[in-house]
Write a protein that holds these residues in place. Structure first.
Motif, PDB file in Angstrom:
ATOM      1  N   GLY A  69     -23.634  21.409  18.837  1.00 52.50           N
ATOM      2  CA  GLY A  69     -22.206  21.635  19.076  1.00 52.50           C
ATOM      3  C   GLY A  69     -21.869  21.481  20.553  1.00 52.50           C
ATOM      4  O   GLY A  69     -20.883  20.838  20.914  1.00 52.50           O
ATOM      5  N   PHE A  70     -22.718  22.075  21.414  1.00 50.66           N
ATOM      6  CA  PHE A  70     -22.506  21.948  22.863  1.00 50.66           C
ATOM      7  C   PHE A  70     -22.585  20.485  23.295  1.00 50.66           C
ATOM      8  O   PHE A  70     -21.742  20.015  24.064  1.00 50.66           O
ATOM      9  CB  PHE A  70     -23.543  22.757  23.640  1.00 50.66           C
ATOM     10  N   VAL A  71     -23.589  19.781  22.798  1.00 51.26           N
ATOM     11  CA  VAL A  71     -23.764  18.369  23.156  1.00 51.26           C
ATOM     12  C   VAL A  71     -22.570  17.545  22.686  1.00 51.26           C
ATOM     13  O   VAL A  71     -22.043  16.708  23.418  1.00 51.26           O
ATOM     14  CB  VAL A  71     -25.091  17.817  22.579  1.00 51.26           C
ATOM     15  N   THR A  72     -22.126  17.780  21.456  1.00 51.89           N
ATOM     16  CA  THR A  72     -21.002  17.031  20.907  1.00 51.89           C
ATOM     17  C   THR A  72     -19.737  17.235  21.726  1.00 51.89           C
ATOM     18  O   THR A  72     -19.036  16.278  22.064  1.00 51.89           O
ATOM     19  CB  THR A  72     -20.757  17.428  19.438  1.00 51.89           C
ATOM     20  N   VAL A  73     -19.427  18.478  22.065  1.00 55.81           N
ATOM     21  CA  VAL A  73     -18.234  18.761  22.867  1.00 55.81           C
ATOM     22  C   VAL A  73     -18.357  18.100  24.240  1.00 55.81           C
ATOM     23  O   VAL A  73     -17.397  17.490  24.737  1.00 55.81           O
ATOM     24  CB  VAL A  73     -18.006  20.281  23.003  1.00 55.81           C
ATOM     25  N   TYR A  74     -19.531  18.177  24.855  1.00 52.86           N
ATOM     26  CA  TYR A  74     -19.718  17.562  26.170  1.00 52.86           C
ATOM     27  C   TYR A  74     -19.516  16.049  26.099  1.00 52.86           C
ATOM     28  O   TYR A  74     -18.805  15.473  26.927  1.00 52.86           O
ATOM     29  CB  TYR A  74     -21.105  17.891  26.723  1.00 52.86           C
ATOM     30  N   ARG A  99     -15.694  15.267  25.238  1.00 49.98           N
ATOM     31  CA  ARG A  99     -14.713  15.641  26.277  1.00 49.98           C
ATOM     32  C   ARG A  99     -15.017  15.042  27.646  1.00 49.98           C
ATOM     33  O   ARG A  99     -14.097  14.789  28.413  1.00 49.98           O
ATOM     34  CB  ARG A  99     -14.637  17.155  26.393  1.00 49.98           C
ATOM     35  N   HIS A 100     -16.300  14.859  27.972  1.00 50.74           N
ATOM     36  CA  HIS A 100     -16.621  14.457  29.332  1.00 50.74           C
ATOM     37  C   HIS A 100     -17.158  13.028  29.456  1.00 50.74           C
ATOM     38  O   HIS A 100     -16.936  12.384  30.476  1.00 50.74           O
ATOM     39  CB  HIS A 100     -17.613  15.448  29.951  1.00 50.74           C
ATOM     40  N   LEU A 101     -17.861  12.556  28.465  1.00 52.20           N
ATOM     41  CA  LEU A 101     -18.400  11.208  28.560  1.00 52.20           C
ATOM     42  C   LEU A 101     -17.455  10.179  27.935  1.00 52.20           C
ATOM     43  O   LEU A 101     -17.220   9.126  28.505  1.00 52.20           O
ATOM     44  CB  LEU A 101     -19.780  11.132  27.903  1.00 52.20           C
TER      45      LEU A 101
END
Length: 145
Positions: free
Chosen positions: A132-137, A140-142
């Motif tokens: 979940g953390f990886v997906t959001v990052y 949203r950021h990449l």
């Protein structure tokens, strides 16, 4: 820079909700000897056993009916979904596949499994949360969506 919406910081309701979820999961285990994992309860209806049908339907009806009852006491918070139907369908399928591979969902592993000190549930919950953390990052950021 991370911005915190302090107006939406609700520790009281979050704590109350967490306590209610914990009490419900513990009661379900103590009274029925069953784990309150939603995917397992729903999955059991796909291959029903006569003695299991009523409690499974009652459990799922409670999940659906609780927000309807809440509207009698007050207004539900607004629901905002920032994705189209194709993204929701893909997300739903990925969650479904993940719960099959993990032998359970976040409620089964994260609430019930961790409280029983299950190593398998710890690994599954860390995997769910980590991805979940990886997906959001990534989104949203990449990708910048």
């Amino acid at each position: 820079m991370i911005e915190i919406a302090w107006s939406q910081f609700t520790p009281g309701t979050a704590l109350t909700g967490g306590i209610l979820i914990g009490l419900a999961a513990a009661s379900f285990l103590l009274l029925n000897g069953r784990i309150a994992g939603i995917s397992g309860i729903l999955g059991g209806l796909l291959t029903p056993t006569r003695s299991d049908i009523l409690w499974r339907i009652a459990f799922l009806a409670g999940l659906i009916g609780a927000p309807a009852l809440w509207t009698l006491a007050g207004q539900l918070p607004p629901i905002e979904i920032n994705a189209g139907y194709p993204a929701l369908i893909v997300a739903g399928l990925l969650v479904g596949i993940g719960t099959r591979y993990a032998s359970g969902c976040t409620s089964g592993h994260g609430v019930c499994g961790l409280s029983r000190l299950s190593l398998r549930s710890l690994v599954a919950t860390l995997s769910f949360m980590g991805m979940g953390f990886v997906t959001v990052y990534v989104i949203r950021h990449l990708i910048g969506a």
